[in-house]
Design a protein around this motif. Structure first.
Motif, PDB file in Angstrom:
ATOM      1  N   MET A   1      12.851   3.372  20.568  1.00 33.83           N
ATOM      2  CA  MET A   1      12.658   3.017  19.231  1.00 33.83           C
ATOM      3  C   MET A   1      11.190   3.484  18.848  1.00 33.83           C
ATOM      4  SD  MET A   1      13.323  -0.524  17.508  1.00 33.83           S
ATOM      5  CE  MET A   1      14.173  -0.220  15.592  1.00 33.83           C
ATOM      6  N   PRO A   2      11.225   4.277  17.776  1.00 35.51           N
ATOM      7  CA  PRO A   2       9.870   4.839  17.317  1.00 35.51           C
ATOM      8  C   PRO A   2       9.056   3.796  16.503  1.00 35.51           C
ATOM      9  CG  PRO A   2      11.240   5.851  15.966  1.00 35.51           C
ATOM     10  CD  PRO A   2      12.122   5.201  17.101  1.00 35.51           C
ATOM     11  N   PRO A   3       7.732   3.699  16.647  1.00 29.90           N
ATOM     12  CA  PRO A   3       7.054   2.875  15.904  1.00 29.90           C
ATOM     13  C   PRO A   3       7.210   2.964  14.442  1.00 29.90           C
ATOM     14  CG  PRO A   3       5.342   4.461  16.725  1.00 29.90           C
ATOM     15  CD  PRO A   3       6.784   4.795  17.472  1.00 29.90           C
ATOM     16  N   ARG A   4       7.134   1.712  13.845  1.00 32.56           N
ATOM     17  CA  ARG A   4       7.158   1.815  12.277  1.00 32.56           C
ATOM     18  C   ARG A   4       6.175   2.219  11.626  1.00 32.56           C
ATOM     19  NH1 ARG A   4      10.331  -3.697  10.976  1.00 32.56           N
ATOM     20  NH2 ARG A   4      10.341  -2.767   8.768  1.00 32.56           N
ATOM     21  N   LYS A   5       6.330   2.771  10.595  1.00 32.15           N
ATOM     22  CA  LYS A   5       5.068   3.434   9.623  1.00 32.15           C
ATOM     23  C   LYS A   5       4.734   2.277   8.601  1.00 32.15           C
ATOM     24  CE  LYS A   5       3.463   7.145   6.786  1.00 32.15           C
ATOM     25  NZ  LYS A   5       3.865   8.438   6.104  1.00 32.15           N
ATOM     26  N   ARG A   6       3.516   1.831   8.778  1.00 22.63           N
ATOM     27  CA  ARG A   6       3.344   0.803   7.749  1.00 22.63           C
ATOM     28  C   ARG A   6       3.211   1.360   6.317  1.00 22.63           C
ATOM     29  NH1 ARG A   6      -0.953  -3.569   9.511  1.00 22.63           N
ATOM     30  NH2 ARG A   6      -0.682  -3.617   7.034  1.00 22.63           N
ATOM     31  N   ARG A   7       3.454   0.691   5.505  1.00 20.10           N
ATOM     32  CA  ARG A   7       3.339   0.828   4.029  1.00 20.10           C
ATOM     33  C   ARG A   7       1.816   0.668   3.653  1.00 20.10           C
ATOM     34  NH1 ARG A   7       7.115  -2.464  -0.056  1.00 20.10           N
ATOM     35  NH2 ARG A   7       8.518  -1.891   1.568  1.00 20.10           N
ATOM     36  N   SER A   8       1.218   1.566   2.661  1.00 21.96           N
ATOM     37  CA  SER A   8      -0.041   1.253   2.359  1.00 21.96           C
ATOM     38  C   SER A   8      -0.190   0.065   1.383  1.00 21.96           C
ATOM     39  CB  SER A   8      -0.813   2.562   1.703  1.00 21.96           C
ATOM     40  OG  SER A   8      -0.443   3.085   0.396  1.00 21.96           O
ATOM     41  N   ARG A   9      -1.043  -0.573   1.329  1.00 26.67           N
ATOM     42  CA  ARG A   9      -1.218  -1.330   0.279  1.00 26.67           C
ATOM     43  C   ARG A   9      -1.896  -1.130  -0.945  1.00 26.67           C
ATOM     44  NH1 ARG A   9      -4.303  -6.556   2.376  1.00 26.67           N
ATOM     45  NH2 ARG A   9      -5.734  -4.788   2.819  1.00 26.67           N
ATOM     46  N   GLY A  10      -2.334   0.082  -1.113  1.00 32.69           N
ATOM     47  CA  GLY A  10      -3.200   0.512  -2.334  1.00 32.69           C
ATOM     48  C   GLY A  10      -2.838   1.935  -2.437  1.00 32.69           C
ATOM     49  N   PHE A  11      -3.080   2.230  -3.736  1.00 33.74           N
ATOM     50  CA  PHE A  11      -3.223   3.661  -3.931  1.00 33.74           C
ATOM     51  C   PHE A  11      -3.992   3.978  -5.055  1.00 33.74           C
ATOM     52  CE2 PHE A  11       0.088   1.589  -6.484  1.00 33.74           C
ATOM     53  CZ  PHE A  11       0.009   2.207  -7.708  1.00 33.74           C
ATOM     54  N   ILE A  12      -4.176   5.340  -5.490  1.00 34.67           N
ATOM     55  CA  ILE A  12      -5.215   5.914  -6.112  1.00 34.67           C
ATOM     56  C   ILE A  12      -4.345   6.721  -7.281  1.00 34.67           C
ATOM     57  CG2 ILE A  12      -7.105   7.299  -6.841  1.00 34.67           C
ATOM     58  CD1 ILE A  12      -8.125   6.495  -3.794  1.00 34.67           C
ATOM     59  N   GLU A  13      -4.439   6.545  -8.676  1.00 40.26           N
ATOM     60  CA  GLU A  13      -3.795   7.310  -9.461  1.00 40.26           C
ATOM     61  C   GLU A  13      -4.903   7.938 -10.509  1.00 40.26           C
ATOM     62  OE1 GLU A  13      -0.913   4.825 -11.243  1.00 40.26           O
ATOM     63  OE2 GLU A  13      -2.373   3.669 -12.411  1.00 40.26           O
ATOM     64  N   GLN A  14      -4.502   9.085 -10.796  1.00 40.20           N
ATOM     65  CA  GLN A  14      -5.396   9.867 -11.518  1.00 40.20           C
ATOM     66  C   GLN A  14      -5.127   9.788 -13.122  1.00 40.20           C
ATOM     67  OE1 GLN A  14      -6.027  14.089 -11.043  1.00 40.20           O
ATOM     68  NE2 GLN A  14      -7.901  14.099 -12.416  1.00 40.20           N
ATOM     69  N   LEU A  15      -5.895   9.239 -13.933  1.00 37.77           N
ATOM     70  CA  LEU A  15      -5.693   9.074 -15.332  1.00 37.77           C
ATOM     71  C   LEU A  15      -5.777  10.296 -16.294  1.00 37.77           C
ATOM     72  CD1 LEU A  15      -7.616   5.635 -15.667  1.00 37.77           C
ATOM     73  CD2 LEU A  15      -5.231   5.898 -15.170  1.00 37.77           C
ATOM     74  N   SER A  17      -7.649  10.854 -18.591  1.00 42.27           N
ATOM     75  CA  SER A  17      -8.950  10.997 -19.256  1.00 42.27           C
ATOM     76  C   SER A  17      -9.748  11.871 -17.908  1.00 42.27           C
ATOM     77  CB  SER A  17      -9.630   9.791 -19.294  1.00 42.27           C
ATOM     78  OG  SER A  17      -9.683   8.788 -18.146  1.00 42.27           O
ATOM     79  N   GLY A  18      -9.277  11.791 -16.680  1.00 42.07           N
ATOM     80  CA  GLY A  18      -9.906  12.477 -15.639  1.00 42.07           C
ATOM     81  C   GLY A  18     -10.392  11.347 -14.701  1.00 42.07           C
ATOM     82  N   SER A  19     -10.460  10.109 -15.083  1.00 41.30           N
ATOM     83  CA  SER A  19     -10.928   8.684 -14.252  1.00 41.30           C
ATOM     84  C   SER A  19      -9.643   8.733 -13.073  1.00 41.30           C
ATOM     85  CB  SER A  19     -11.051   7.743 -15.031  1.00 41.30           C
ATOM     86  OG  SER A  19     -12.188   7.749 -16.028  1.00 41.30           O
ATOM     87  N   HIS A  20     -10.064   7.662 -12.241  1.00 40.93           N
ATOM     88  CA  HIS A  20      -9.321   7.482 -11.279  1.00 40.93           C
ATOM     89  C   HIS A  20      -9.061   6.057 -11.108  1.00 40.93           C
ATOM     90  CE1 HIS A  20     -10.313  11.354 -10.054  1.00 40.93           C
ATOM     91  NE2 HIS A  20      -9.153  11.338  -9.631  1.00 40.93           N
ATOM     92  N   ARG A  21      -7.795   5.381 -10.985  1.00 43.74           N
ATOM     93  CA  ARG A  21      -7.562   3.799 -10.948  1.00 43.74           C
ATOM     94  C   ARG A  21      -7.244   3.541  -9.722  1.00 43.74           C
ATOM     95  NH1 ARG A  21      -3.325   2.629 -14.796  1.00 43.74           N
ATOM     96  NH2 ARG A  21      -4.785   2.535 -16.375  1.00 43.74           N
ATOM     97  N   ALA A  22      -7.767   2.752  -8.938  1.00 47.52           N
ATOM     98  CA  ALA A  22      -7.585   2.077  -7.592  1.00 47.52           C
ATOM     99  C   ALA A  22      -6.662   1.008  -8.041  1.00 47.52           C
ATOM    100  CB  ALA A  22      -8.748   1.483  -7.099  1.00 47.52           C
ATOM    101  N   VAL A  23      -5.511   0.985  -6.888  1.00 48.47           N
ATOM    102  CA  VAL A  23      -4.283  -0.126  -7.478  1.00 48.47           C
ATOM    103  C   VAL A  23      -3.980  -0.705  -6.136  1.00 48.47           C
ATOM    104  CG1 VAL A  23      -2.151  -0.651  -8.236  1.00 48.47           C
ATOM    105  CG2 VAL A  23      -3.379   0.996  -9.489  1.00 48.47           C
ATOM    106  N   VAL A  24      -4.119  -2.126  -5.855  1.00 47.64           N
ATOM    107  CA  VAL A  24      -3.671  -2.762  -4.467  1.00 47.64           C
ATOM    108  C   VAL A  24      -2.678  -3.775  -4.845  1.00 47.64           C
ATOM    109  CG1 VAL A  24      -4.763  -4.047  -2.678  1.00 47.64           C
ATOM    110  CG2 VAL A  24      -6.122  -2.086  -3.642  1.00 47.64           C
ATOM    111  N   TYR A  25      -1.804  -3.876  -3.946  1.00 46.88           N
ATOM    112  CA  TYR A  25      -0.989  -4.993  -4.138  1.00 46.88           C
ATOM    113  C   TYR A  25      -1.312  -6.321  -3.554  1.00 46.88           C
ATOM    114  CZ  TYR A  25       3.506  -7.439  -3.071  1.00 46.88           C
ATOM    115  OH  TYR A  25       4.469  -8.536  -3.019  1.00 46.88           O
ATOM    116  N   ALA A  26      -1.310  -7.364  -4.420  1.00 47.81           N
ATOM    117  CA  ALA A  26      -1.668  -8.597  -4.227  1.00 47.81           C
ATOM    118  C   ALA A  26      -0.939  -9.768  -3.916  1.00 47.81           C
ATOM    119  CB  ALA A  26      -2.762  -9.070  -5.245  1.00 47.81           C
ATOM    120  N   GLY A  27       0.531  -9.214  -3.535  1.00 50.85           N
ATOM    121  CA  GLY A  27       1.404 -10.372  -3.285  1.00 50.85           C
ATOM    122  C   GLY A  27       2.355 -10.812  -4.500  1.00 50.85           C
ATOM    123  N   THR A  28       3.102 -11.711  -4.456  1.00 50.47           N
ATOM    124  CA  THR A  28       4.031 -12.009  -5.663  1.00 50.47           C
ATOM    125  C   THR A  28       3.426 -13.325  -6.435  1.00 50.47           C
ATOM    126  OG1 THR A  28       5.171 -13.389  -4.131  1.00 50.47           O
ATOM    127  CG2 THR A  28       5.960 -11.215  -4.461  1.00 50.47           C
TER     128      THR A  28
END
Length: 77
Positions: A1-15, A17-28
């Motif tokens: 069985m191949p190793p499972r790929k971990r899901r990233s907890r955060g991502f970066i999106e471009q707005l 305006s040209g700025s960038h937003r860092a977003v991180v999942y913090a649970g429920t």
């Protein structure tokens, strides 16, 4: 069985305006059951990468609010 790929907890999106937003999942949210995210907006992509790392550490240390509930909603409950 191949190793499972971990899901990233955060991502970066471009707005638009040209700025960038860092977003991180913090649970429920324990009261509403909805997912919670911690966000930070910075001007550069490199700054956003650092912000993702900082926000992930903040989530790991439980230094963010546990709920997005307002004081009025808490009083009503």
């Amino acid at each position: 069985m191949p190793p499972r790929k971990r899901r990233s907890r955060g991502f970066i999106e471009q707005l638009p305006s040209g700025s960038h937003r860092a977003v991180v999942y913090a649970g429920t949210d324990p009261l509403t059951g909805r997912p919670r995210y911690v966000r930070e907006t910075v001007k550069t992509y490199d700054g956003a990468k650092k912000a993702v790392t900082r926000l992930q550490a903040q989530v790991d240390e439980d230094k963010q609010p546990k709920s997005n509930i307002t004081v009025r909603q808490a009083i009503e409950q």
